[in-house]
Enzyme design. Structure first.
Site, PDB file in Angstrom:
ATOM      1  N   ARG A   1       2.837 -29.220  -6.339  1.00  0.00           N
ATOM      2  CA  ARG A   1       2.621 -29.738  -7.700  1.00  0.00           C
ATOM      3  C   ARG A   1       1.256 -30.389  -7.895  1.00  0.00           C
ATOM      4  O   ARG A   1       1.099 -31.335  -8.654  1.00  0.00           O
ATOM      5  CB  ARG A   1       3.766 -30.693  -8.093  1.00  0.00           C
TER       6      ARG A   1
ATOM      7  N   GLN B   1       1.984  -6.120  -3.116  1.00  0.00           N
ATOM      8  CA  GLN B   1       2.478  -6.236  -1.732  1.00  0.00           C
ATOM      9  C   GLN B   1       3.783  -5.439  -1.569  1.00  0.00           C
ATOM     10  O   GLN B   1       3.935  -4.420  -2.207  1.00  0.00           O
ATOM     11  CB  GLN B   1       2.658  -7.710  -1.309  1.00  0.00           C
TER      12      GLN B   1
ATOM     13  N   GLY C   1      -4.491  -4.375  -3.835  1.00  0.00           N
ATOM     14  CA  GLY C   1      -5.472  -3.320  -4.090  1.00  0.00           C
ATOM     15  C   GLY C   1      -4.694  -2.083  -4.482  1.00  0.00           C
ATOM     16  O   GLY C   1      -4.053  -1.456  -3.639  1.00  0.00           O
ATOM     17  N   HIS C   2      -4.673  -1.771  -5.771  1.00  0.00           N
ATOM     18  CA  HIS C   2      -3.868  -0.651  -6.263  1.00  0.00           C
ATOM     19  C   HIS C   2      -4.797   0.455  -6.744  1.00  0.00           C
ATOM     20  O   HIS C   2      -5.637   0.226  -7.614  1.00  0.00           O
ATOM     21  CB  HIS C   2      -2.944  -1.115  -7.391  1.00  0.00           C
TER      22      HIS C   2
ATOM     23  N   ASP D   1       0.809  -1.227   0.000  1.00  0.00           N
ATOM     24  CA  ASP D   1       0.000   0.000   0.000  1.00  0.00           C
ATOM     25  C   ASP D   1       0.837   1.269   0.000  1.00  0.00           C
ATOM     26  O   ASP D   1       0.422   2.301   0.544  1.00  0.00           O
ATOM     27  CB  ASP D   1      -0.977   0.014   1.202  1.00  0.00           C
TER      28      ASP D   1
ATOM     29  N   LYS E   1       1.868   2.050  -5.100  1.00  0.00           N
ATOM     30  CA  LYS E   1       2.403   1.454  -6.337  1.00  0.00           C
ATOM     31  C   LYS E   1       1.462   1.715  -7.516  1.00  0.00           C
ATOM     32  O   LYS E   1       1.915   1.949  -8.636  1.00  0.00           O
ATOM     33  CB  LYS E   1       2.588  -0.069  -6.151  1.00  0.00           C
ATOM     34  N   GLY E   2       0.148   1.674  -7.248  1.00  0.00           N
ATOM     35  CA  GLY E   2      -0.845   1.911  -8.306  1.00  0.00           C
ATOM     36  C   GLY E   2      -0.687   3.306  -8.876  1.00  0.00           C
ATOM     37  O   GLY E   2      -0.617   3.496 -10.090  1.00  0.00           O
TER      38      GLY E   2
ATOM     39  N   GLY F   1      -0.165  13.783  -3.317  1.00  0.00           N
ATOM     40  CA  GLY F   1      -1.618  13.635  -3.366  1.00  0.00           C
ATOM     41  C   GLY F   1      -1.953  12.448  -4.246  1.00  0.00           C
ATOM     42  O   GLY F   1      -1.101  11.979  -5.015  1.00  0.00           O
TER      43      GLY F   1
END
Ligand code: GDP
Ligand code: IMO
Ligand code: MG
Length: 422
Positions: free
Chosen positions: A142, A222, A40-41, A13, A16-17, A413
């Site tokens: 696997r 993450q 959640g970006h 958080d 990154k978005g 911002g």
């Protein structure tokens, strides 16, 4: 050619978005390489807020190809829902290629995720409950089903039968009613009808793109401290958000990477349980939480807040080989008359200025703070570095000194326009 990795320098958080969307202006491809819809970006542009979970944060640009790499675990229902949400928001369908090698999150992964947390009681991780950990566990064991299995439902059913057989002990242990093979196969066959056209060879596509000189951005989810190997295990996610994960999770060589940008919040937050040395449960933490609107983008949970941890930042620079930092949410520090940076951990009479070798120290240490003057000026409308108050610049430059790499981008911002290039 330009391969750029964007990674979280803390516990997720970090913004990154926002930074990915800002950089996407010059990109041809934006690629997710690990995790799933636990991410959640947030992207804000022209007053419109988009919250992306599985889709890369380049979707606002119609020229960009969005890629979901082999390193992800994909819940097909979540993917289809997100695509519908995007259309409803008026963004339209992104050009999307989904790796045939990505793994599928199955209904029982979500059930096991939830049941494990209940069983752990007070020791729980605080997962997003999306089935991420159990899906990666099956990949390692696997017995995972992959996106390519949706292309042939006969193979899908055979693999599902084997997986259900192997998972029976888990269902018994967690007292989960064994899910029906037919029910799951029918549900996934319906997803397959909608998804099969998006499946492709993303490894080849990305290597071709880089060879052709295209700009490719690898968007981490993450953050470094949630990395399965390098984070605060077991309070981590089950994938590799760090820079190395970008290569493993897409099939691109490390030699193809030109820049590694660490996104660091000007303070620290964490959602979920686990150690957090600079956590402030008093007034300062509350101010950060309120002013920074620190609620989880995926689960809506309140994020724990505290001062910037310089030890964590130095560690993240090292682990990821960061070439630079993008510093976000600097505007949130404006209410404070003084601001603090943690420069060491005190434990048993010793001060550690680097990540301690035993996690108990990290759990129990007392942070050593450096205190700097605050600025108490609204930064939201400032567009040039020279326009920032002197105290703000001193804070930024002190972080650069501690981290040992430059801060090239400062975010003041949520909106695309509230970005300063230093
Ligand atoms: P991510 O998971 O790293 O993409 O970050 P999230 O989107 O989960 O959380 C970051 C939150 O901070 C979002 O609500 C963003 O809109 C917001 N945000 C991003 N950059 C800034 C900034 O510089 N200042 C402020 N006040 N908010 C920001
Ligand atoms: P973005 O990409 C912050 C945390 C969860 C929990 C731990 C394990 O938006 O930064 P999981 O469901 O992955 O098994 O949960 O990891 N977590 C995140 N925290 N931001 C995220 O993503 C996160 N994704 C998972 O809260 O502590
Ligand atoms: Mg987030």
């Amino acid at each position: 050619m330009a391969g750029i990795i964007v990674i979280g320098a803390q516990w997720g958080d970090e913004g990154k978005g926002k930074v990915t969307d800002w950089l996407a202006n010059e990109m041809d491809f934006v690629v997710r390489y690990q995790g799933g819809h636990n991410a959640g970006h947030t992207v804000v542009h022209d007053g419109k807020e988009l919250r992306l979970h599985l889709l890369p944060s380049g979707v606002l640009y119609s020229n960009i190809t969005s890629v979901i790499g082999n390193g992800l675990v994909v819940d097909p229902k979540a993917l289809l829902d997100e695509l519908s949400d995007l259309e409803r928001a008026g963004v339209g369908r992104p050009k999307l290629v989904l790796s045939s090698n990505a793994h599928l999150i199955m209904p029982y992964h979500k059930m096991i995720d939830e049941a494990t947390e209940v069983r752990l009681g007070k020791a729980k991780i605080g997962t997003t409950g999306r089935g991420i950990g159990p899906a990666y566990a099956d990949k390692a064991a696997r017995i995972g089903l992959r996106v390519q299995d949706l292309l042939d439902m006969k193979i899908f059913r055979e693999k599902l039968a084997t997986a259900l057989d192997r998972k029976r002990a888990d269902f018994d242990f967690y007292e989960i009613e064994e899910p029906g093979l037919d029910e799951i196969a029918d549900e996934y066959a319906a997803y397959a009808d909608k998804i099969n056209g998006m499946i492709g060879d993303t490894e080849h596509l990305l290597n071709w793109a880089l060879k052709e000189g295209k700009n490719v951005l690898f968007e981490g989810a993450q953050g470094t401290m949630l990395d399965l190997d390098h984070g605060t295990y077991p309070f981590v996610t089950s994938s590799s958000p760090t820079a190395g994960g970008a290569c493993v999770g897409t099939g691109v060589s490390p030699l193809r990477i030109d820049r590694i940008i660490g996104i660091a919040k000007a303070y620290t937050t964490r959602v979920g349980y686990g150690p957090f040395p600079t956590e402030d449960t008093g007034e300062s933490g509350e101010t950060l939480q309120c002013v920074g609107a620190e609620f989880g983008t995926t689960t809506g949970r309140t994020r724990r807040c505290g001062w910037l941890d310089g030890v964590v930042l130095k560690y993240a620079v090292e682990i990821n080989g960061m070439t630079e930092i993008a510093l976000t949410k600097l505007d949130v520090l404006s209410p404070f008359s003084t601001v603090r940076i943690c420069v060491g951990y005190e434990f048993g009479g010793e001060v550690f200025d680097h990540m301690p070798p035993h996690q108990t120290i990290f759990h129990k240490c007392t942070p050593v703070y450096e205190e700097l003057s605050g600025w108490q000026v609204d930064l939201g409308g400032i567009t040039k570095y020279s326009g920032l108050p002197e105290a703000t610049r001193r804070y930024v430059e002190r972080i650069e000194e501690i981290a040992g790499v430059p801060i090239n981008l400062i975010s003041v911002g949520p909106s695309r326009t509230q970005t300063i290039i230093k």
